[in-house]
Design a protein around this motif. Structure first.
Motif, short mmCIF file in Angstrom:
data_model
loop_
_atom_site.label_atom_id
_atom_site.label_comp_id
_atom_site.label_asym_id
_atom_site.label_seq_id
_atom_site.Cartn_x
_atom_site.Cartn_y
_atom_site.Cartn_z
N MET A 1 -1.72 -0.87 7.07
CA MET A 1 -1.44 0.00 5.90
C MET A 1 -2.71 0.49 5.28
SD MET A 1 2.00 -0.42 5.41
CE MET A 1 2.51 -0.18 3.68
N ARG A 2 -2.66 1.72 4.66
CA ARG A 2 -3.78 2.20 4.12
C ARG A 2 -3.71 1.90 2.68
NH1 ARG A 2 -4.20 8.17 4.20
NH2 ARG A 2 -4.84 8.37 2.27
N VAL A 3 -5.01 1.15 2.00
CA VAL A 3 -4.92 0.85 0.60
C VAL A 3 -5.70 1.81 -0.29
CG1 VAL A 3 -5.41 -0.97 -1.18
CG2 VAL A 3 -4.62 -1.55 1.34
N ILE A 4 -5.29 2.46 -1.31
CA ILE A 4 -5.79 3.45 -1.95
C ILE A 4 -6.07 2.63 -3.20
CG2 ILE A 4 -5.49 5.61 -3.15
CD1 ILE A 4 -5.35 5.78 -0.20
N LYS A 5 -7.32 2.96 -3.72
CA LYS A 5 -7.99 2.75 -5.11
C LYS A 5 -8.50 1.22 -4.99
CE LYS A 5 -7.71 4.14 -8.77
NZ LYS A 5 -7.73 4.75 -10.02
N ILE A 6 -9.10 0.70 -3.82
CA ILE A 6 -9.68 -0.44 -3.76
C ILE A 6 -10.51 -0.80 -4.68
CG2 ILE A 6 -11.31 0.28 -1.94
CD1 ILE A 6 -9.69 -3.21 -1.97
N ALA A 21 -11.77 -14.03 -4.53
CA ALA A 21 -11.42 -14.42 -3.04
C ALA A 21 -9.82 -14.31 -2.72
CB ALA A 21 -11.63 -16.10 -2.86
N GLU A 22 -9.03 -14.55 -3.57
CA GLU A 22 -7.60 -14.41 -3.43
C GLU A 22 -7.24 -12.74 -3.23
OE1 GLU A 22 -3.09 -15.81 -4.85
OE2 GLU A 22 -4.91 -17.06 -5.09
N LEU A 23 -8.04 -11.88 -4.11
CA LEU A 23 -7.80 -10.49 -3.91
C LEU A 23 -8.28 -9.81 -2.62
CD1 LEU A 23 -8.44 -9.25 -7.31
CD2 LEU A 23 -6.33 -9.10 -6.32
N GLN A 24 -9.41 -10.47 -2.27
CA GLN A 24 -10.18 -10.12 -0.98
C GLN A 24 -9.08 -10.59 0.37
OE1 GLN A 24 -13.98 -11.81 -1.31
NE2 GLN A 24 -14.73 -10.14 -1.32
N ALA A 25 -8.40 -11.61 -0.01
CA ALA A 25 -7.24 -12.22 1.06
C ALA A 25 -6.14 -11.28 1.15
CB ALA A 25 -7.19 -13.52 0.97
N TRP A 26 -5.72 -10.87 -0.09
CA TRP A 26 -4.65 -10.10 -0.32
C TRP A 26 -4.86 -8.68 0.40
CZ3 TRP A 26 -4.08 -5.14 -1.99
CH2 TRP A 26 -2.79 -4.59 -2.03
N TYR A 27 -5.91 -8.20 0.19
CA TYR A 27 -6.45 -6.88 0.70
C TYR A 27 -6.69 -6.91 2.39
CZ TYR A 27 -9.29 -2.86 2.42
OH TYR A 27 -9.79 -1.75 2.78
N ALA A 28 -7.03 -7.91 2.84
CA ALA A 28 -7.28 -8.26 4.17
C ALA A 28 -5.83 -8.20 5.08
CB ALA A 28 -8.07 -9.43 4.63
N GLU A 29 -4.93 -8.82 4.37
CA GLU A 29 -3.58 -8.98 4.99
C GLU A 29 -2.82 -7.59 4.90
OE1 GLU A 29 -0.80 -12.48 4.29
OE2 GLU A 29 -2.75 -13.43 3.27
N ALA A 30 -2.82 -6.99 3.56
CA ALA A 30 -2.46 -5.60 3.50
C ALA A 30 -2.74 -4.60 4.35
CB ALA A 30 -2.59 -5.35 1.94
#
Length: 97
Positions: A1-6, A21-30
């Motif tokens: 998936m491509r994440v827009i507005k990181i 840490a949790e947002l970075q983990a979410w981003y990596a999974e997403a």
């Protein structure tokens, strides 16, 4: 998936370092995901809330923070619409952010 507005996530964890840490983990999974349907997303993130309008709410840090995204499943794009504390989330209309 491509994440827009990181950048939205980056700005938020500068304000709320406990969420980083949790947002970075979410981003990596997403970004590695390939969700074709909301059901596939729920298999990976069981506590996510699927809403109408292609919106999804993720609980971050044990529901201390809320992340609202809109997902275009056919194009595999996630648009970050809102990140905030639970109290801030309670003051928004999740369907219009």
């Amino acid at each position: 998936m491509r994440v827009i507005k990181i950048k939205t996530l980056l700005e938020f964890w500068q304000r709320e370092p406990a969420a980083q840490a949790e947002l970075q983990a979410w981003y990596a999974e997403a970004k590695e995901a390939d969700w074709q349907t909301p059901a596939e997303l729920k298999m990976q993130f069981g506590n996510a809330s699927i809403l109408k309008g292609q919106r999804v709410v993720f609980n971050i840090c044990g529901n201390k923070y809320r992340l609202v995204v809109r997902i275009n499943y056919p194009f595999r794009v996630i648009y970050i619409r809102f990140i905030g504390t639970h109290a801030e989330y309670d003051r928004i209309d999740v369907e219009t952010v």
